[in-house]
Motif scaffolding. Structure first.
Motif, PDB file in Angstrom:
ATOM      1  N   ASP A  67      77.927  35.959  53.959  1.00  0.00           N
ATOM      2  CA  ASP A  67      78.599  36.230  52.636  1.00  0.00           C
ATOM      3  C   ASP A  67      79.804  37.223  53.157  1.00  0.00           C
ATOM      4  OD1 ASP A  67      79.352  37.377  50.067  1.00  0.00           O
ATOM      5  OD2 ASP A  67      77.445  37.445  49.438  1.00  0.00           O
ATOM      6  N   LEU A  68      80.697  37.107  52.833  1.00  0.00           N
ATOM      7  CA  LEU A  68      82.096  37.927  53.311  1.00  0.00           C
ATOM      8  C   LEU A  68      82.417  38.998  52.428  1.00  0.00           C
ATOM      9  CD1 LEU A  68      84.216  38.253  55.397  1.00  0.00           C
ATOM     10  CD2 LEU A  68      85.728  36.981  54.212  1.00  0.00           C
ATOM     11  N   VAL A  69      82.182  38.780  51.269  1.00  0.00           N
ATOM     12  CA  VAL A  69      82.346  39.784  50.063  1.00  0.00           C
ATOM     13  C   VAL A  69      81.390  40.591  49.761  1.00  0.00           C
ATOM     14  CG1 VAL A  69      83.088  40.267  47.682  1.00  0.00           C
ATOM     15  CG2 VAL A  69      83.788  38.252  48.859  1.00  0.00           C
ATOM     16  N   HIS A  70      79.927  40.340  49.972  1.00  0.00           N
ATOM     17  CA  HIS A  70      78.766  41.149  49.683  1.00  0.00           C
ATOM     18  C   HIS A  70      77.745  40.805  50.809  1.00  0.00           C
ATOM     19  CE1 HIS A  70      80.312  42.264  45.894  1.00  0.00           C
ATOM     20  NE2 HIS A  70      80.400  41.139  45.469  1.00  0.00           N
ATOM     21  N   TYR A  85      81.389  47.263  58.766  1.00  0.00           N
ATOM     22  CA  TYR A  85      82.115  46.221  58.181  1.00  0.00           C
ATOM     23  C   TYR A  85      83.585  46.840  58.104  1.00  0.00           C
ATOM     24  CZ  TYR A  85      77.559  44.215  56.549  1.00  0.00           C
ATOM     25  OH  TYR A  85      76.421  43.619  56.736  1.00  0.00           O
ATOM     26  N   TYR A 258      84.690  48.086  51.826  1.00  0.00           N
ATOM     27  CA  TYR A 258      83.258  47.933  52.270  1.00  0.00           C
ATOM     28  C   TYR A 258      82.435  49.047  52.500  1.00  0.00           C
ATOM     29  CZ  TYR A 258      84.423  42.856  53.353  1.00  0.00           C
ATOM     30  OH  TYR A 258      84.854  41.440  53.163  1.00  0.00           O
TER      31      TYR A 258
END
Length: 544
Positions: A67-70, A85, A258
């Motif tokens: 999950d790149l966003v979360h 991150y 992040y």
């Protein structure tokens, strides 16, 4: 604008034919040594020896790929931010997604990029102090080998033993960026770069701060040393350009989505982990004393020498960490080591080149070119005795450093293939592998374990652990998780309490040693899934 005094004064061009045959021998020897060490480090990129934080950085990529966003916490099953991150790890995750490469394949790419960036950055920074052709290979050798008589490894430290284990870490990439930042800043101040160039330098500094915060401190100290050592100082317009670059370096971390960069200033229990940085200092860094002597010679000639200033700033931070008990400040150690190592390389290169220039000039007598030969006698480290002695001392120190770190050959060669004289060299032991366990545990599952190595290895393959292996400022129940793990494996804990802990944290697997406290392998709530080395056993939770 006149060049700073740190740059070597050009000397008259000399005929190649007049140079003695032996003049190029030190340069060729140094170049071959650098080539061999480069090949060895490339083998380390392929091998990826496992000892230290490699599992953490692999876990970060695993979460970003999922999950790149979360991505959530990289080690435990919680939705928390993490300073791991960074722009670098996000970029690596994008590469993994685009290519379909596995996590460790991407880490090998990270190691290759970090090695290239660090090598070229050190070369570029060295070139701002000397144009001698042997200066760069000597600088690379000193940074790799000039430490102590026992191997030392820590993230962000560029020694051979350390790099062999940390090439794929963000700290290596960040240190390479820092060296390029210092080199470019020196060029910017002497060449009068405009606003766009200084904004770009600010972006570089902000990136270092995000990629590896401890190396960011080293980068800032280097920037201060370069600015304090530049002559002439910046005027009104120069200060404005520097302020613009500084603003970019400050705003970039504040805007990173992040994690909260200012929150890192609160600490997070890192001092106990870093106390070990101050142990065995004489054994780990005694050879650096030769570089400190070279720094002293530079400082005596120029009180604003950037290398001497960086050494002074770094020493002050590291010493303050020891006195105050803020041992995490010891991570500024590269600001102490690198300037001493580069000073020895530059002074030795200048001494060798000054002697060659004098010999060439003497050889030209009788051809109408002997005028001014005496001017070369004082070139370099200063004085004929020092000019002759410094290369000998430097070679002796480098040979001692080579033996101290030669044990890394065992990371890529079988013992039988290691030269007999080097088989007994000290070496940092590699960690046990857990492929036998992760073959059974699916990604996203939670494992209960108090095994030191398992805690730092299993998350690299996708599973979580109940307690994080490293201090985590952003995990509010970190202490509670460690307490739950301690209670689960405490001999006096009841079966009911252990089952309650497994249920509370959604544990589906237990990794422990046979005979250790905890639910026995024969308990009806567990099923033995695999047996590993060292008496370790993997148990699946089948009932609570």
């Amino acid at each position: 604008m006149s060049p700073p005094t740190a740059f070597r004064t050009p000397r008259p061009p000399l005929s190649r034919t007049s140079r003695p045959r032996r003049a190029g021998l030190p340069r060729r020897t140094a170049a071959v040594a650098v080539l061999l060490l480069g090949v060895l480090l490339l083998l380390m990129v392929v091998r990826l020896p496992w000892s230290g934080d490699l599992g953490m950085h692999a876990a970060v990529l695993e979460r970003l790929r999922a999950d790149l966003v979360h991505p959530g916490n990289p080690l435990v099953d919680e939705d928390t931010p993490s300073p791991y991150y960074s722009p670098w790890t996000v970029a690596l995750a994008l590469v993994a997604t685009a290519t379909g490469w596995g996590t460790f394949g991407v880490l090998r790419l990270a190691g290759l990029a970090g090695l290239a960036l660090l090598g070229t950055g050190l070369a570029a920074f060295t070139r701002t102090f000397s144009r001698a052709r042997i200066a760069v290979p000597l600088a690379l050798l000193c940074v790799l080998l000039l430490y102590g008589v026992v191997p030392f490894a820590w993230s962000g430290m560029p020694g051979l033993a350390s790099l062999s284990l940390t090439l794929a870490y963000p700290g290596t990439f960040a240190l390479g960026l820092s060296c390029w930042l210092w080199a470019l800043l020196r060029r910017a101040r002497t060449a009068g770069w405009g606003l766009p160039g200084h904004v770009g330098l600010g972006f570089l500094l902000g990136s270092v701060l995000l990629v590896h915060q401890f190396t960011g401190v080293v980068a800032v100290l280097g920037v201060l040393a370069v600015l304090l050592g530049t002559r002439p100082g910046p005027g009104g317009a120069g200060w404005a350009r520097l302020a613009a670059g500084g603003a970019v370096a400050l705003v970039l971390p504040l805007c990173w989505p992040y994690y909260s960069f200012p929150a890192l200033l609160g600490g997070g229990g890192l001092d106990p982990v870093h106390r070990a940085l101050y142990g065995r200092a004489a054994e780990r860094f005694c050879l650096v004393a030769v570089g400190v002597a070279a720094l002293g010679a530079r400082w005596w000639r120029d009180r604003r020498d950037p290398l001497a200033l960086l050494f002074g700033l770094g020493t002050a931070v590291v010493a303050a960490g020891w006195v105050s008990g803020h041992y995490a400040w010891g991570r500024a150690l590269p600001a102490v080591l690198i300037p001493a190592q580069l000073a020895l390389a530059v002074e030795t290169a200048e001494a060798l080149e000054g002697r060659e220039a004098f010999e060439d000039c003497e050889a030209s007598k009788g051809r109408g070119s002997s005028k001014g030969c005496e001017a070369f006698k004082g070139h370099g480290a200063g004085g004929e005795r020092l000019r002759r002695g410094l290369p000998v001392v430097a070679v002796a120190a480098l040979l001692a450093g080579t033996w101290a770190q030669a044990g890394v050959l065992s990371y890529v060669l079988r013992r039988e293939a290691v030269p007999p004289g080097l088989r007994e060299a000290p070496v940092i032991a590699l960690w046990p592998r857990f492929g036998w366990a992760v073959a059974h545990v699916p990604k996203g599952a939670t494992v209960m374990t108090n095994d030191y190595y398992a805690l730092r290895t299993l998350p690299a393959y996708g599973p979580y652990t109940v307690a994080p292996a490293y201090p985590d400022l952003f995990l509010p129940d970190e202490k509670r998780r460690h307490d739950a793990t301690r209670r689960y494996f405490a001999p006096a804990t009841s079966r009911a309490e252990r089952l309650g802990i497994l249920k509370e944290y959604g544990v589906t697997w237990v990794l422990q040693k046979n005979g250790a406290a905890g639910l026995a392998p024969g308990d009806p709530a567990l099923r033995k899934a695999a047996q590993g080395p060292g008496g370790r056993v993997l148990l699946e939770v089948v009932g609570r």
